[in-house]
Design a protein around this motif. Structure first.
Motif, short mmCIF file in Angstrom:
data_model
loop_
_atom_site.label_atom_id
_atom_site.label_comp_id
_atom_site.label_asym_id
_atom_site.label_seq_id
_atom_site.Cartn_x
_atom_site.Cartn_y
_atom_site.Cartn_z
N ASP A 1 -7.56 4.62 -3.11
CA ASP A 1 -6.33 4.16 -2.45
C ASP A 1 -5.51 3.29 -3.40
O ASP A 1 -4.28 3.47 -3.52
CB ASP A 1 -6.67 3.34 -1.20
CG ASP A 1 -6.90 4.21 0.03
OD1 ASP A 1 -6.86 5.44 -0.09
OD2 ASP A 1 -7.11 3.63 1.13
N ASN B 1 0.87 -1.18 0.00
CA ASN B 1 0.00 0.00 0.00
C ASN B 1 0.90 1.23 0.00
O ASN B 1 1.98 1.20 0.62
CB ASN B 1 -0.88 0.08 1.25
CG ASN B 1 -2.01 -0.93 1.25
OD1 ASN B 1 -2.36 -1.49 0.21
ND2 ASN B 1 -2.58 -1.17 2.42
N THR C 1 -2.20 6.08 1.90
CA THR C 1 -3.53 5.48 1.90
C THR C 1 -3.93 5.16 3.34
O THR C 1 -3.08 5.09 4.23
CB THR C 1 -3.57 4.19 1.07
OG1 THR C 1 -2.70 3.21 1.66
CG2 THR C 1 -3.14 4.46 -0.36
N GLY D 1 -6.12 1.14 2.13
CA GLY D 1 -5.44 0.67 0.93
C GLY D 1 -6.34 -0.02 -0.08
O GLY D 1 -5.91 -0.27 -1.21
#
Length: 240
Positions: free
Chosen positions: A126, A114, A118, A121
């Motif tokens: 995201d 990620n 974010t 995520g």
């Protein structure tokens, strides 16, 4: 470079990718026999993630070229687990080995990440941020810019990174290598978001015929791995 010997599908696919557009990529008969959405990671926005999520339904990944993977320190997940198994022997029994995969000798999975900006995520915005920033990081590292991958990404995460084989299609003809081979021929950053298309009715891989119809209905290029393999071999000869 003269692309006249390439099939029309390959030429159209390369032009679409240069414009940051999505295409449909079928691997090969007798392999996975799956069609993936494929789009340059640099171009991905939340609406692209939505299309892949709703109309594709498979796993949204990012294929990364071997040179960039090496520079970024992206190793194969199976190799990481083998190292971890020296400390935790319980892992040894689940790591893929020869014969585990019916259609190939190994997978191309690397880290799952990620972006650090974010929250969870997983929402479209995201994942779009993670994917597009992966594209930027790959572009930067290929241009010789010093990149600290961990300063922007954390693992585990919700976007799977795929490390393409060192010799691409001379080594392996998965969606990972096919998508990266397209970036090389198109002259764009070697990072592609891909996602398998599934059939809403039976949950299996979408048939090639239905994928072709989807492409026609949505104005997308549909290209097959065998066409890409032929074009890539020609392109490689042109480089020497």
């Amino acid at each position: 470079m003269n692309y006249d010997s390439f099939s029309e599908n390959v030429k159209r696919a390369l032009e679409s990718l240069r414009q940051g557009k999505m295409i449909l990529l079928f691997d090969m008969e007798g392999r996975e026999e799956e069609t993936d959405f494929a789009i340059p990671a640099l171009s991905v926005n939340p609406s692209d993630v939505r299309v892949m999520r709703k109309d594709g339904g498979g796993l949204i990944c990012v294929s990364v070229g071997p040179d960039a993977s090496e520079k970024l320190g992206l190793v194969f997940m199976a190799d990481m687990l083998r190292d971890a198994a020296t400390v935790n022997p319980a892992l040894a029994g689940i790591i893929e080995k020869s014969g585990d995969i019916e259609y190939d000798s190994r997978s191309s999975f690397s880290l799952w990440v990620n972006h650090r900006n974010t929250r969870t995520g997983i929402p479209d915005n995201d994942r779009a941020l993670t994917i597009s920033r992966i594209g930027e990081i790959v572009r930067d590292v290929m241009e010789g810019i010093d990149v600290k991958f961990g300063s922007e990404f954390r693992t585990p995460g919700h976007v799977a990174l795929l490390r393409a084989a060192e010799d691409l299609l001379d080594d392996r003809c998965g969606q990972t290598e096919l998508s990266v081979a397209l970036t090389k021929m198109a002259g764009i950053t070697p990072a592609m978001a891909i996602c398998e298309m599934l059939d809403d009715h039976n949950g299996l891989a979408l048939s090639k015929e239905d994928a072709i119809r989807y492409a026609e209905d949505n104005g997308l290029v549909f290209v097959e791995g065998k066409e890409i393999l032929e074009a890539y071999r020609t392109w490689n000869r042109m480089q020497s």
